[in-house]
Design a protein around this motif. Structure first.
Motif, PDB file in Angstrom:
ATOM      1  N   ILE A 198       0.840  -1.205   0.000  1.00 17.91           N
ATOM      2  CA  ILE A 198       0.000   0.000   0.000  1.00 17.91           C
ATOM      3  C   ILE A 198       0.873   1.253   0.000  1.00 17.91           C
ATOM      4  O   ILE A 198       0.645   2.182  -0.777  1.00 17.91           O
ATOM      5  CB  ILE A 198      -0.972  -0.018   1.192  1.00 17.91           C
ATOM      6  CG1 ILE A 198      -2.049  -1.087   0.955  1.00 17.91           C
ATOM      7  CG2 ILE A 198      -1.613   1.356   1.393  1.00 17.91           C
ATOM      8  CD1 ILE A 198      -2.973  -1.328   2.126  1.00 17.91           C
ATOM      9  N   ALA A 199       1.885   1.285   0.846  1.00 24.07           N
ATOM     10  CA  ALA A 199       2.794   2.442   0.884  1.00 24.07           C
ATOM     11  C   ALA A 199       3.508   2.604  -0.455  1.00 24.07           C
ATOM     12  O   ALA A 199       3.695   3.729  -0.938  1.00 24.07           O
ATOM     13  CB  ALA A 199       3.796   2.278   2.014  1.00 24.07           C
TER      14      ALA A 199
ATOM     15  N   PHE B 173       2.311  10.429  -3.999  1.00 22.26           N
ATOM     16  CA  PHE B 173       1.404  10.933  -2.974  1.00 22.26           C
ATOM     17  C   PHE B 173       1.986  10.675  -1.595  1.00 22.26           C
ATOM     18  O   PHE B 173       2.590   9.637  -1.347  1.00 22.26           O
ATOM     19  CB  PHE B 173       0.025  10.276  -3.074  1.00 22.26           C
ATOM     20  CG  PHE B 173      -0.692  10.607  -4.342  1.00 22.26           C
ATOM     21  CD1 PHE B 173      -1.092  11.904  -4.617  1.00 22.26           C
ATOM     22  CD2 PHE B 173      -0.957   9.618  -5.262  1.00 22.26           C
ATOM     23  CE1 PHE B 173      -1.754  12.207  -5.793  1.00 22.26           C
ATOM     24  CE2 PHE B 173      -1.621   9.916  -6.444  1.00 22.26           C
ATOM     25  CZ  PHE B 173      -2.014  11.206  -6.707  1.00 22.26           C
ATOM     26  N   ASN B 174       1.758  11.634  -0.723  1.00 22.60           N
ATOM     27  CA  ASN B 174       2.242  11.522   0.649  1.00 22.60           C
ATOM     28  C   ASN B 174       1.107  11.073   1.557  1.00 22.60           C
ATOM     29  O   ASN B 174      -0.008  11.574   1.460  1.00 22.60           O
ATOM     30  CB  ASN B 174       2.787  12.874   1.124  1.00 22.60           C
ATOM     31  CG  ASN B 174       3.393  12.796   2.499  1.00 22.60           C
ATOM     32  OD1 ASN B 174       4.068  11.821   2.838  1.00 22.60           O
ATOM     33  ND2 ASN B 174       3.151  13.798   3.312  1.00 22.60           N
ATOM     34  N   ILE B 175       1.399  10.123   2.445  1.00 24.28           N
ATOM     35  CA  ILE B 175       0.445   9.722   3.471  1.00 24.28           C
ATOM     36  C   ILE B 175       0.758  10.587   4.684  1.00 24.28           C
ATOM     37  O   ILE B 175       1.831  10.469   5.268  1.00 24.28           O
ATOM     38  CB  ILE B 175       0.576   8.226   3.809  1.00 24.28           C
ATOM     39  CG1 ILE B 175       0.292   7.370   2.573  1.00 24.28           C
ATOM     40  CG2 ILE B 175      -0.367   7.856   4.945  1.00 24.28           C
ATOM     41  CD1 ILE B 175       0.576   5.886   2.770  1.00 24.28           C
TER      42      ILE B 175
ATOM     43  N   ILE C 144      -6.890   6.615  -6.375  1.00 22.79           N
ATOM     44  CA  ILE C 144      -6.193   5.855  -5.331  1.00 22.79           C
ATOM     45  C   ILE C 144      -7.053   4.678  -4.871  1.00 22.79           C
ATOM     46  O   ILE C 144      -6.554   3.562  -4.690  1.00 22.79           O
ATOM     47  CB  ILE C 144      -5.837   6.775  -4.140  1.00 22.79           C
ATOM     48  CG1 ILE C 144      -4.711   7.733  -4.535  1.00 22.79           C
ATOM     49  CG2 ILE C 144      -5.455   5.965  -2.908  1.00 22.79           C
ATOM     50  CD1 ILE C 144      -4.425   8.810  -3.502  1.00 22.79           C
TER      51      ILE C 144
ATOM     52  N   VAL D  15      -4.732  11.397   3.568  1.00 25.27           N
ATOM     53  CA  VAL D  15      -3.974  11.740   2.364  1.00 25.27           C
ATOM     54  C   VAL D  15      -4.516  13.036   1.781  1.00 25.27           C
ATOM     55  O   VAL D  15      -5.675  13.380   1.956  1.00 25.27           O
ATOM     56  CB  VAL D  15      -4.038  10.609   1.309  1.00 25.27           C
ATOM     57  CG1 VAL D  15      -3.360   9.354   1.822  1.00 25.27           C
ATOM     58  CG2 VAL D  15      -5.454  10.310   0.907  1.00 25.27           C
TER      59      VAL D  15
ATOM     60  N   GLN E 190      -6.937   1.927  -7.381  1.00 23.35           N
ATOM     61  CA  GLN E 190      -5.633   1.256  -7.326  1.00 23.35           C
ATOM     62  C   GLN E 190      -5.526   0.355  -6.096  1.00 23.35           C
ATOM     63  O   GLN E 190      -4.964  -0.727  -6.164  1.00 23.35           O
ATOM     64  CB  GLN E 190      -4.505   2.292  -7.330  1.00 23.35           C
ATOM     65  CG  GLN E 190      -4.393   3.097  -8.601  1.00 23.35           C
ATOM     66  CD  GLN E 190      -4.034   2.241  -9.793  1.00 23.35           C
ATOM     67  OE1 GLN E 190      -3.180   1.380  -9.720  1.00 23.35           O
ATOM     68  NE2 GLN E 190      -4.711   2.466 -10.918  1.00 23.35           N
ATOM     69  N   LEU E 191      -6.061   0.819  -4.955  1.00 22.61           N
ATOM     70  CA  LEU E 191      -6.027   0.002  -3.741  1.00 22.61           C
ATOM     71  C   LEU E 191      -6.815  -1.290  -3.938  1.00 22.61           C
ATOM     72  O   LEU E 191      -6.377  -2.368  -3.505  1.00 22.61           O
ATOM     73  CB  LEU E 191      -6.590   0.785  -2.543  1.00 22.61           C
ATOM     74  CG  LEU E 191      -5.669   1.836  -1.942  1.00 22.61           C
ATOM     75  CD1 LEU E 191      -6.438   2.733  -0.967  1.00 22.61           C
ATOM     76  CD2 LEU E 191      -4.483   1.183  -1.244  1.00 22.61           C
TER      77      LEU E 191
ATOM     78  N   ARG F  23       3.094   6.841  -7.085  1.00 17.59           N
ATOM     79  CA  ARG F  23       2.279   7.902  -7.673  1.00 17.59           C
ATOM     80  C   ARG F  23       2.609   9.280  -7.113  1.00 17.59           C
ATOM     81  O   ARG F  23       1.964  10.259  -7.442  1.00 17.59           O
ATOM     82  CB  ARG F  23       0.799   7.578  -7.470  1.00 17.59           C
ATOM     83  CG  ARG F  23       0.374   6.513  -8.465  1.00 17.59           C
ATOM     84  CD  ARG F  23      -0.842   5.767  -8.071  1.00 17.59           C
ATOM     85  NE  ARG F  23      -1.179   4.738  -9.043  1.00 17.59           N
ATOM     86  CZ  ARG F  23      -0.510   3.610  -9.225  1.00 17.59           C
ATOM     87  NH1 ARG F  23       0.580   3.360  -8.526  1.00 17.59           N
ATOM     88  NH2 ARG F  23      -0.891   2.723 -10.113  1.00 17.59           N
TER      89      ARG F  23
ATOM     90  N   PHE G 258       1.341   4.367  -3.041  1.00 17.17           N
ATOM     91  CA  PHE G 258       1.323   5.822  -2.852  1.00 17.17           C
ATOM     92  C   PHE G 258       2.644   6.443  -3.313  1.00 17.17           C
ATOM     93  O   PHE G 258       2.653   7.485  -3.960  1.00 17.17           O
ATOM     94  CB  PHE G 258       1.048   6.168  -1.388  1.00 17.17           C
ATOM     95  CG  PHE G 258      -0.404   6.108  -1.030  1.00 17.17           C
ATOM     96  CD1 PHE G 258      -1.174   7.258  -0.972  1.00 17.17           C
ATOM     97  CD2 PHE G 258      -1.011   4.896  -0.754  1.00 17.17           C
ATOM     98  CE1 PHE G 258      -2.521   7.205  -0.655  1.00 17.17           C
ATOM     99  CE2 PHE G 258      -2.354   4.830  -0.429  1.00 17.17           C
ATOM    100  CZ  PHE G 258      -3.114   5.977  -0.382  1.00 17.17           C
TER     101      PHE G 258
END
Length: 172
Positions: A19-20, A28-30, A60, A50, A63-64, A26, A23
């Motif tokens: 999962i990380a 993206f920051n969690i 997202i 997010v 994709q998840l 792509r 992100f």
């Protein structure tokens, strides 16, 4: 805009890494991530905050769902929820400022969990806004360290939106 996602996953090694990685690939920051056992054995709940617009969050989510171990993804940003965070904060506390800090902790319903000659460690639980407010009032004493869990959240089955209630109280 910040979005809160609640993701149910099979409790298997490497799920969080995948999962990380999704992100990271792509860009993206969690901002916040909390993981723990869910109500059913072998299932974990990941609560993450997010940043992104609705289209980004939709992408997202899609994709998840492509990841094998993901069971359910919910964007609970605009859904009535109970949200909590845990924070430990170590603050300078001399003999002259200690009583004022203890009073502030009581106002915020926080607990003193460690006392040293020149500092206190305080535990506070609440919504993310409470955490920010507590840090602000303690700033003048000198904050040494902060540890936060990140947001956890569950949807309110009652459907009561406490934000709406809070806003209506202010207007009256």
């Amino acid at each position: 805009m910040k979005h809160t996602l609640s993701v149910l996953v099979e409790d298997e090694a490497g799920v969080l890494t995948r999962i990380a990685g999704l992100f990271a690939r792509r860009g993206f920051n969690i901002e916040s991530l909390a993981v723990g056992s869910a109500e059913q054995g072998g299932i974990s709940r990941i609560t993450m905050v997010v940043n992104g617009n609705d289209q980004v969050i939709e992408q997202i989510t899609k994709q998840l769902y492509k990841l094998i171990n993901v069971i359910k993804v919910q964007d609970i940003t605009d859904v009535p929820c109970v949200e909590r965070e845990l924070m430990l904060i170590k603050v300078n506390a001399s003999s002259t400022t200690r009583s004022e800090i203890v009073e502030l902790a009581q106002i915020f319903r926080a607990r003193i969990v460690d006392v040293a000659d020149d500092s206190l460690i305080i535990e506070v639980v609440g919504d993310p806004g409470k955490m920010v407010a507590f840090v602000q009032v303690l700033q003048k004493f000198g904050i040494r360290e902060v540890a936060r869990t990140g947001k956890i959240a569950l949807i309110r089955e009652s459907g009561v939106n406490t934000e709406f209630l809070r806003l209506s109280e202010i207007k009256v």
